[in-house]
Design a protein around this motif. Structure first.
Motif, PDB file in Angstrom:
ATOM      1  N   GLN A 162      30.687  -6.832  93.360  1.00  0.00           N
ATOM      2  CA  GLN A 162      29.255  -7.633  93.543  1.00  0.00           C
ATOM      3  C   GLN A 162      28.904  -8.146  92.275  1.00  0.00           C
ATOM      4  O   GLN A 162      27.987  -9.144  92.214  1.00  0.00           O
ATOM      5  CB  GLN A 162      28.310  -6.759  94.382  1.00  0.00           C
ATOM      6  CG  GLN A 162      28.780  -6.427  96.033  1.00  0.00           C
ATOM      7  CD  GLN A 162      27.797  -5.482  96.618  1.00  0.00           C
ATOM      8  OE1 GLN A 162      27.058  -5.030  95.978  1.00  0.00           O
ATOM      9  NE2 GLN A 162      28.184  -5.496  97.669  1.00  0.00           N
ATOM     10  N   ASN A 163      28.776  -7.134  91.309  1.00  0.00           N
ATOM     11  CA  ASN A 163      28.179  -7.628  89.984  1.00  0.00           C
ATOM     12  C   ASN A 163      28.865  -8.706  89.262  1.00  0.00           C
ATOM     13  O   ASN A 163      28.336  -9.492  88.559  1.00  0.00           O
ATOM     14  CB  ASN A 163      28.106  -6.347  88.995  1.00  0.00           C
ATOM     15  CG  ASN A 163      27.022  -5.296  89.509  1.00  0.00           C
ATOM     16  OD1 ASN A 163      26.061  -5.540  90.287  1.00  0.00           O
ATOM     17  ND2 ASN A 163      27.326  -3.881  89.120  1.00  0.00           N
ATOM     18  N   LEU A 164      30.319  -8.665  89.384  1.00  0.00           N
ATOM     19  CA  LEU A 164      30.790  -9.606  88.777  1.00  0.00           C
ATOM     20  C   LEU A 164      30.744 -11.110  89.546  1.00  0.00           C
ATOM     21  O   LEU A 164      30.672 -12.132  88.896  1.00  0.00           O
ATOM     22  CB  LEU A 164      32.445  -9.464  88.818  1.00  0.00           C
ATOM     23  CG  LEU A 164      33.029  -8.334  87.999  1.00  0.00           C
ATOM     24  CD1 LEU A 164      34.395  -7.853  88.313  1.00  0.00           C
ATOM     25  CD2 LEU A 164      32.968  -8.902  86.481  1.00  0.00           C
ATOM     26  N   ALA A 165      30.390 -11.032  91.101  1.00  0.00           N
ATOM     27  CA  ALA A 165      30.401 -12.163  91.793  1.00  0.00           C
ATOM     28  C   ALA A 165      28.802 -12.969  91.055  1.00  0.00           C
ATOM     29  O   ALA A 165      28.658 -13.947  91.059  1.00  0.00           O
ATOM     30  CB  ALA A 165      30.617 -11.982  93.064  1.00  0.00           C
ATOM     31  N   ILE A 166      27.963 -11.910  91.104  1.00  0.00           N
ATOM     32  CA  ILE A 166      26.481 -12.281  90.720  1.00  0.00           C
ATOM     33  C   ILE A 166      26.762 -12.966  89.314  1.00  0.00           C
ATOM     34  O   ILE A 166      25.881 -13.994  89.250  1.00  0.00           O
ATOM     35  CB  ILE A 166      25.695 -11.162  91.027  1.00  0.00           C
ATOM     36  CG1 ILE A 166      25.490 -10.812  92.335  1.00  0.00           C
ATOM     37  CG2 ILE A 166      24.273 -11.642  90.240  1.00  0.00           C
ATOM     38  CD1 ILE A 166      24.718  -9.469  92.642  1.00  0.00           C
ATOM     39  N   GLU A 167      27.259 -12.457  88.425  1.00  0.00           N
ATOM     40  CA  GLU A 167      27.136 -12.792  87.035  1.00  0.00           C
ATOM     41  C   GLU A 167      28.006 -14.164  87.090  1.00  0.00           C
ATOM     42  O   GLU A 167      27.373 -15.133  86.097  1.00  0.00           O
ATOM     43  CB  GLU A 167      28.137 -11.969  86.109  1.00  0.00           C
ATOM     44  CG  GLU A 167      27.441 -10.549  85.735  1.00  0.00           C
ATOM     45  CD  GLU A 167      26.343 -10.693  85.080  1.00  0.00           C
ATOM     46  OE1 GLU A 167      26.031 -11.807  84.132  1.00  0.00           O
ATOM     47  OE2 GLU A 167      25.124 -10.028  85.207  1.00  0.00           O
TER      48      GLU A 167
END
Length: 440
Positions: free
Chosen positions: A137-142
């Protein structure tokens, strides 16, 4: 979720079997205590005959004193009988004490070792599941943070969901999460394309088994896929692809348009890690501008393939573009992906400015007609073969039914006739084959 459920059920099953084994061991220990006690008594009597006499006296006393109070007749017992009773009591105490120490209980660490192992495995799985899910989720948000401003400038609508006409300030969610490791980013309302669908296919970091075992055999990588249906005033009947050298053979086998309509082209400015497949040379020269080639050469480590086609091989739209990229491990390098995204839409606009030569256009239409006719013949031939096979199967069933109604002698005669007919046909085929090979 299924693997978690199976792991929990397995832990319950194993704990149930272990407890059953413990109960059976305790019952077995009680039986062993009684047997060992009887054996010890027999050994003592065999060694000392006076003890056996004492035991017989005790049995006689017990039989005579059934239903009476032993304290009432305690004075009638002789001193040797009292001593024998005291000895037997002490012996029983000694034997039970020895039997207890003969079968000691297991320490709790050994008794619950399997449950401890399964419990720690379950805790580890939950930890990997939660941490892997958050990492994806953090990679997609970045990625969205880096690309959002560019898409908002170039597209009218960005995000997943429908516009709310009543609320003009409504902003849909940027990402549509389809699974724990797959995210979709949608944008529409731009010239030369209908929409842009970006799919983030990340590693299955939430799964302990795939991250631990499957990655040892086939390591996974974070991927980004662009699917852009093209929308030009004059559709371009052309197939164009830029592939990595190690994927060329696989892509040609997988996609029929690359196999039947393209030829390898050469461009000296392009890096040697890529190979160009294009239907016409002038189209590749027009599309591969210096700006686009510089981006390909500079960020070649992220680019897997680029495919433009009008044959509906990966999209339901007639004319579409697909780009596969690798996501860098460090989120700080997502700016490089933004530059590749700009180069992709630069290619979309460059193809829209292309004006096809009438000779190439006529040849392209001819090639597609021949390819369509070839596909139609293949499909029609398959349909005819399937129909013939079904008819043959129905005839064979009817013959079998008729044979079953006939008597046994006639069945044998019919089977012999069928066998002779098959052998005659095989001999005829063999003679024809030999004549063709020998040229007679």
């Amino acid at each position: 979720k299924r693997s978690l459920l199976f792991l929990f059920l397995g832990a319950l099953l194993v704990s149930y079997t272990v407890t059953c084994d413990d109960y059976s061991d305790e019952e077995f220990d009680d039986d062993v205590d009684e047997d060992s006690r009887n054996e010890d008594l027999e050994d003592d009597t065999s060694k000392d005959p006076t003890k056996s006499e004492d035991n017989t006296d005790e049995k006689k006393l017990e039989d005579s004193n059934d239903g009476l109070d032993p304290e009432e007749f305690e004075e009638d017992l002789t001193t040797p009988q009292k001593e024998a009773l005291d000895k037997n009591v002490t012996k029983e105490i000694v034997y039970t004490w020895d039997n207890i120490h003969r079968h000691p209980t297991k320490p709790w660490t050994e008794k619950w070792l399997l449950e401890m192992f399964l419990g720690s495995a379950l805790v580890l799985y939950l930890f990997v599941f939660i941490s892997g899910k958050r990492t994806n989720q953090n990679l997609a948000i970045e990625w969205v943070k880096v690309h959002m401003s560019y898409f908002e400038k170039n597209f009218e609508f960005v995000g997943a969901g429908k516009m709310d006409e009543k609320n003009p300030h409504y902003r849909p969610r940027a990402l549509d999460q389809t699974s724990y490791n797959t995210f979709n980013f949608y944008a529409s309302g731009r010239a030369n394309c209908l929409y842009s669908l970006v799919t983030l296919e990340l590693k299955r970091r939430q799964d302990l088994f795939t991250m631990g075992l499957a990655n040892l055999v086939v390591p996974e990588k974070d991927r980004i896929c662009f699917e852009i249906p093209l929308n030009y005033q004059e559709p371009i009947p052309c197939v164009f692809a830029i592939l990595r050298n190690k994927f060329v053979k696989k892509m040609i086998e997988e996609y029929s348009d690359l196999r039947n309509l393209t030829k390898p082209r050469v461009n000296e400015e392009l890096s040697g890690t890529f190979k160009i497949l294009c239907e016409y040379d002038d189209f590749s020269k027009h599309c591969l501008t210096t700006q686009f080639l510089q981006a390909l050469n500079k960020y070649e480590e992220y680019i897997v393939m680029l495919h433009v086609t009008d044959q509906k091989v990966f999209s339901m739209h007639q004319h579409a573009l697909r780009v596969d990229l690798l996501m860098p491990k460090d989120p700080q390098k997502f700016e490089d992906l933004l530059k590749i995204t700009k180069a992709i839409f630069h290619l979309v606009d460059q193809m829209g400015n292309y004006k096809m030569n009438p000779q190439n256009k006529a040849a392209a239409i001819k090639n597609r007609n021949t390819l369509a006719a070839k596909d139609f013949k293949e499909n029609k031939g398959k349909e005819i073969e399937e129909k013939l096979q079904t008819k043959k199967a129905e005839k064979m069933k009817e013959k079998d039914k008729k044979l079953m109604t006939l008597p046994k002698e006639q069945q044998k005669k019919q089977e012999e006739k069928d066998y002779k007919r098959k052998m005659r046909k095989q001999n005829q085929r063999m003679t024809k084959f030999v004549k063709v090979q020998t040229g007679v």
